[in-house]
Motif scaffolding. Structure first.
Motif, PDB file in Angstrom:
ATOM      1  N   ASP A 366       0.827  -1.205   0.000  1.00 32.28           N
ATOM      2  CA  ASP A 366       0.000   0.000   0.000  1.00 32.28           C
ATOM      3  C   ASP A 366       0.861   1.255   0.000  1.00 32.28           C
ATOM      4  OD1 ASP A 366      -2.288  -1.522   0.019  1.00 32.28           O
ATOM      5  OD2 ASP A 366      -2.568  -1.424   2.188  1.00 32.28           O
ATOM      6  N   LEU A 367       1.936   1.225   0.773  1.00 33.81           N
ATOM      7  CA  LEU A 367       2.826   2.380   0.845  1.00 33.81           C
ATOM      8  C   LEU A 367       3.475   2.659  -0.511  1.00 33.81           C
ATOM      9  CD1 LEU A 367       3.840   4.369   3.044  1.00 33.81           C
ATOM     10  CD2 LEU A 367       5.798   2.842   3.370  1.00 33.81           C
ATOM     11  N   ALA A 368       3.903   1.605  -1.191  1.00 35.18           N
ATOM     12  CA  ALA A 368       4.556   1.765  -2.492  1.00 35.18           C
ATOM     13  C   ALA A 368       3.559   1.934  -3.623  1.00 35.18           C
ATOM     14  CB  ALA A 368       5.456   0.562  -2.771  1.00 35.18           C
ATOM     15  N   GLY A 369       2.309   1.543  -3.387  1.00 39.58           N
ATOM     16  CA  GLY A 369       1.280   1.692  -4.414  1.00 39.58           C
ATOM     17  C   GLY A 369       1.477   0.773  -5.608  1.00 39.58           C
ATOM     18  N   VAL A 370       2.015  -0.428  -5.362  1.00 42.66           N
ATOM     19  CA  VAL A 370       2.284  -1.365  -6.457  1.00 42.66           C
ATOM     20  C   VAL A 370       1.937  -2.792  -6.027  1.00 42.66           C
ATOM     21  CG1 VAL A 370       4.154   0.041  -7.396  1.00 42.66           C
ATOM     22  CG2 VAL A 370       4.696  -1.790  -5.770  1.00 42.66           C
ATOM     23  N   GLU A 371       1.796  -3.646  -7.030  1.00 46.04           N
ATOM     24  CA  GLU A 371       1.759  -5.086  -6.846  1.00 46.04           C
ATOM     25  C   GLU A 371       2.767  -5.707  -7.796  1.00 46.04           C
ATOM     26  OE1 GLU A 371      -2.168  -6.508  -7.534  1.00 46.04           O
ATOM     27  OE2 GLU A 371      -2.960  -5.779  -5.608  1.00 46.04           O
ATOM     28  N   VAL A 372       3.440  -6.734  -7.347  1.00 44.50           N
ATOM     29  CA  VAL A 372       4.379  -7.453  -8.212  1.00 44.50           C
ATOM     30  C   VAL A 372       3.640  -8.646  -8.805  1.00 44.50           C
ATOM     31  CG1 VAL A 372       6.525  -8.777  -8.297  1.00 44.50           C
ATOM     32  CG2 VAL A 372       6.399  -6.678  -6.934  1.00 44.50           C
ATOM     33  N   GLU A 373       3.377  -8.590 -10.118  1.00 44.49           N
ATOM     34  CA  GLU A 373       2.601  -9.632 -10.787  1.00 44.49           C
ATOM     35  C   GLU A 373       3.406 -10.916 -10.988  1.00 44.49           C
ATOM     36  OE1 GLU A 373      -0.716  -7.547 -13.535  1.00 44.49           O
ATOM     37  OE2 GLU A 373       1.313  -7.519 -14.378  1.00 44.49           O
ATOM     38  N   CYS A 398      14.505  -9.489 -11.236  1.00 42.50           N
ATOM     39  CA  CYS A 398      13.566  -8.562 -11.876  1.00 42.50           C
ATOM     40  C   CYS A 398      12.153  -8.824 -11.374  1.00 42.50           C
ATOM     41  CB  CYS A 398      13.583  -8.726 -13.399  1.00 42.50           C
ATOM     42  SG  CYS A 398      15.111  -8.201 -14.205  1.00 42.50           S
ATOM     43  N   ASP A 399      11.549  -7.819 -10.731  1.00 42.94           N
ATOM     44  CA  ASP A 399      10.126  -7.835 -10.400  1.00 42.94           C
ATOM     45  C   ASP A 399       9.357  -7.232 -11.565  1.00 42.94           C
ATOM     46  OD1 ASP A 399      10.256  -8.949  -7.889  1.00 42.94           O
ATOM     47  OD2 ASP A 399      10.248  -7.034  -6.825  1.00 42.94           O
ATOM     48  N   ILE A 400       8.272  -7.897 -11.983  1.00 45.62           N
ATOM     49  CA  ILE A 400       7.372  -7.310 -12.982  1.00 45.62           C
ATOM     50  C   ILE A 400       6.314  -6.543 -12.198  1.00 45.62           C
ATOM     51  CG2 ILE A 400       5.696  -7.760 -14.779  1.00 45.62           C
ATOM     52  CD1 ILE A 400       8.492 -10.235 -14.128  1.00 45.62           C
ATOM     53  N   VAL A 401       6.416  -5.215 -12.199  1.00 43.81           N
ATOM     54  CA  VAL A 401       5.673  -4.357 -11.288  1.00 43.81           C
ATOM     55  C   VAL A 401       4.392  -3.833 -11.941  1.00 43.81           C
ATOM     56  CG1 VAL A 401       5.782  -2.304  -9.827  1.00 43.81           C
ATOM     57  CG2 VAL A 401       7.848  -3.671 -10.206  1.00 43.81           C
ATOM     58  N   LYS A 402       3.283  -3.950 -11.228  1.00 45.32           N
ATOM     59  CA  LYS A 402       2.006  -3.386 -11.670  1.00 45.32           C
ATOM     60  C   LYS A 402       1.666  -2.191 -10.796  1.00 45.32           C
ATOM     61  CE  LYS A 402      -2.962  -4.333 -11.876  1.00 45.32           C
ATOM     62  NZ  LYS A 402      -4.024  -5.327 -11.569  1.00 45.32           N
ATOM     63  N   PRO A 403       1.657  -0.979 -11.360  1.00 49.31           N
ATOM     64  CA  PRO A 403       1.276   0.191 -10.559  1.00 49.31           C
ATOM     65  C   PRO A 403      -0.203   0.120 -10.169  1.00 49.31           C
ATOM     66  CG  PRO A 403       2.384   0.827 -12.602  1.00 49.31           C
ATOM     67  CD  PRO A 403       2.033  -0.615 -12.739  1.00 49.31           C
ATOM     68  N   VAL A 404      -0.479   0.429  -8.917  1.00 46.84           N
ATOM     69  CA  VAL A 404      -1.856   0.532  -8.452  1.00 46.84           C
ATOM     70  C   VAL A 404      -2.214   2.006  -8.278  1.00 46.84           C
ATOM     71  CG1 VAL A 404      -3.498  -0.105  -6.632  1.00 46.84           C
ATOM     72  CG2 VAL A 404      -1.715  -1.719  -7.319  1.00 46.84           C
ATOM     73  N   GLY A 419       8.676  -3.791 -21.647  1.00 45.74           N
ATOM     74  CA  GLY A 419       7.566  -2.842 -21.605  1.00 45.74           C
ATOM     75  C   GLY A 419       6.883  -2.760 -20.254  1.00 45.74           C
ATOM     76  N   GLU A 420       7.107  -3.755 -19.401  1.00 41.52           N
ATOM     77  CA  GLU A 420       6.517  -3.730 -18.063  1.00 41.52           C
ATOM     78  C   GLU A 420       7.342  -2.837 -17.132  1.00 41.52           C
ATOM     79  OE1 GLU A 420       3.701  -5.034 -17.310  1.00 41.52           O
ATOM     80  OE2 GLU A 420       3.385  -6.195 -19.148  1.00 41.52           O
ATOM     81  N   ALA A 421       6.697  -2.355 -16.063  1.00 43.33           N
ATOM     82  CA  ALA A 421       7.347  -1.419 -15.156  1.00 43.33           C
ATOM     83  C   ALA A 421       8.410  -2.119 -14.301  1.00 43.33           C
ATOM     84  CB  ALA A 421       6.318  -0.759 -14.250  1.00 43.33           C
ATOM     85  N   CYS A 422       9.513  -1.418 -14.077  1.00 44.51           N
ATOM     86  CA  CYS A 422      10.550  -1.906 -13.154  1.00 44.51           C
ATOM     87  C   CYS A 422      10.777  -0.926 -12.005  1.00 44.51           C
ATOM     88  CB  CYS A 422      11.872  -2.136 -13.888  1.00 44.51           C
ATOM     89  SG  CYS A 422      12.652  -0.641 -14.530  1.00 44.51           S
ATOM     90  N   MET A 423      10.325   0.330 -12.170  1.00 41.50           N
ATOM     91  CA  MET A 423      10.487   1.325 -11.105  1.00 41.50           C
ATOM     92  C   MET A 423       9.282   2.248 -11.085  1.00 41.50           C
ATOM     93  SD  MET A 423      13.560   4.053 -10.369  1.00 41.50           S
ATOM     94  CE  MET A 423      13.419   5.171  -8.951  1.00 41.50           C
TER      95      MET A 423
END
Length: 526
Positions: A366-373, A398-404, A419-423
């Motif tokens: 929640d703090l980072a506002g992301v989920e790692v898919e 490598c985490d494949i990051v999904k912004p929430v 193409g997926e988020a890393c940061m």
């Protein structure tokens, strides 16, 4: 804790460990449930059955693989650390009955904390100040300047006050073999590096090489013949300079606006389960420390639970687990306007070393506002990425990051997740929370440090010269800017204002020139 003596496997420690666990968990059923001992039929019927974990099924020292229950192992590591600390408390209490003199002990080389197995933040509370041995070039290898600087930073961070170097290298040394003799200028340079980074006392080891015993090859200021030599002359020069400098300065401490969270629980957890080949907790922390060192930005080390408000930027590499107190403290720091970065494998475990069932990054999601898919532990391959850090390469994870609720600051440019988020960055209250889902090469880490520093309002890259350390320090009244040249050639460093060189008393305008292994201590000109 030297030579792996902290973790003991004797009958006395086995009994004390069982009592330690009984006090912590109350009932054996509670321990079984917490440890998940149903897996691999590890269920205990009483505390008397509990073992001290050592070799087990699937134990393989070549690949950091062991088959013991990870929760049991982490508790054992904590117990061993607590045992040393308890012994220290007993010793300190006894000494204080007879003396009011300061009490300390040698914390050895901070770079091998995993070997000593002691939580130095907790241990340091028992001492009036802390000390360590500073050997840079000896039989067992040669340390890089940034590694030595990091070790000094750890020592001053354990109590947030000046420390001692109990043994400072003064000659070629080793037990069965000797390392190189210190090049002219290095003894002086290493001493000033210690002082610049928070040492208020430096004790050379040793005065004269001993003609007998295990350390007869461990040279001191003087050789076995006891005659004055080049090293004697160099250290005499340092003594004269320090005497003069002491008229202007008290004990100096760097002014750190950046902090790295150091978690012994996370370090021990990662030593039990490495997560991926080639990943080491302390090495990752050094990767984050190095770019700031290169740019003359002092960095402190902190716990998740301590006061963070004095720092403009906090880095939390691989903070695998955190206490409720630490989590609330980090959240408060971010809400109040702080900037903090989490890396991959952060927030993934509970305090018992069990994997959380929440989506990664778990307690920080929640703090980072992301989920790692998804995630990709990199084995025998690399992955390219591009973002605010420029173009970089990941070699371990490598985490494949999904912004929430977060915004994307970097994407992968190769592999099946291109193409997926890393940061990402997430606005939290008045602050910003960054998430970096991969490791990065040194060039990209430097650009990342510049980006984060500027976002935090820190002047970045002011003094960047390869092989030169710059430390901004103060004694609370007077300031000192240390310029330390580790190169075997002269360097010229650009300055932004006029200074007085406190060693030579010359005026410095625009630039300062340093000879090989030379030092300058600058104070703003009136």
């Amino acid at each position: 804790g030297w030579s792996n003596t902290t973790r003991c496997y004797c009958k006395s420690c086995k009994n004390r460990f069982r009592n330690w666990l009984k006090e912590k968990y109350g009932t054996i059923d509670n321990l079984n449930k917490t440890y998940g001992t149903t897996f691999w039929s590890q269920i205990y019927r009483s505390f008397d059955e509990l073992i001290i974990p050592k070799a087990g099924a699937c134990y393989d020292t070549c690949h950091d693989t062991q088959g013991q229950n990870p929760a049991l192992l982490l508790d054992y590591y904590r117990f061993c650390s607590d045992s040393v600390i308890d012994f220290t408390k007993e010793s300190v209490k006894t000494i204080r009955e007879y003396s009011d003199l300061p009490i300390t002990s040698n914390l050895l080389d901070a770079a091998i904390n995993s070997g000593t197995g002691i939580d130095y933040f907790k241990l340091s509370k028992e001492f009036d100040f802390v000390t360590w041995d500073n050997y840079i070039e000896f039989q067992w290898g040669k340390a890089k300047p940034e590694t030595v600087s990091r070790d000094h930073a750890l020592l001053r961070s354990y109590k947030k006050k000046p420390f001692w170097v109990m043994e400072q290298q003064s000659g070629p040394c080793g037990w069965s073999k000797m390392g190189p003799t210190p090049t002219p200028g290095k003894l002086r340079l290493w001493t000033y590096q210690s002082v610049a980074n928070g040492a208020d006392t430096v004790v050379y080891f040793r005065w004269r090489a001993c003609p007998f015993g295990t350390e007869e090859l461990w040279h001191g200021i003087l050789n076995h013949d006891g005659k004055p030599n080049r090293r004697y002359a160099e250290i005499s020069q340092v003594g004269a300079e320090m005497e003069e400098l002491s008229k202007s300065y008290q004990a100096l401490m760097p002014r750190a606006r950046v902090a790295i969270i150091k978690s012994f629980d996370s370090e021990w957890s990662q030593s039990i389960h490495r997560q991926v080949e080639g990943l080491y907790y302390d090495s990752l922390l050094l990767d984050y420390y190095r770019p700031f060192w290169n740019m003359g930005i002092p960095v402190d080390f902190v716990t998740a639970e301590e006061e963070l408000d004095g720092y403009d930027l906090v880095l939390a590499p691989m903070l695998m687990m955190v206490s409720d107190e630490g989590k609330k403290n980090i959240e408060s720091y971010a809400q109040a306007g702080g900037k903090i970065l989490f890396s991959f494998r952060s927030g993934i475990k509970d305090m018992y070393n069990n994997m959380l069932t929440e989506t990664v990054p778990g307690v920080f999601a929640d703090l980072a506002g992301v989920e790692v898919e998804d995630y990709d532990p990199l084995l025998e391959k690399t992955t390219a990425a591009s973002g605010v850090f420029g173009n970089g390469t990941a070699h371990m994870w490598c985490d494949i990051v999904k912004p929430v609720t977060a915004k994307i600051l970097g994407r992968y440019t190769s592999d099946f997740y291109a193409g997926e988020a890393c940061m990402t960055v997430n606005q939290t209250g008045k602050g910003e929370v960054y998430y970096l889902g991969c490791d990065l090469d040194e060039k990209a880490m430097k650009m990342l440090a510049v980006y984060l520093g500027r976002k935090a309002g820190i002047d970045m890259d002011l003094y960047k010269v390869d092989g030169v350390e710059v430390v901004d320090a103060t004694d609370g009244t007077n300031d000192a800017l240390f310029i330390l040249n580790y190169n075997d050639h002269s360097v010229i460093v650009s300055m932004e204002q006029s200074y007085e060189n406190m060693i030579t008393h010359e005026t410095v305008e625009n630039v300062v020139e340093l000879k090989p292994y030379d030092v300058a201590i600058l104070k703003e000109a009136n």
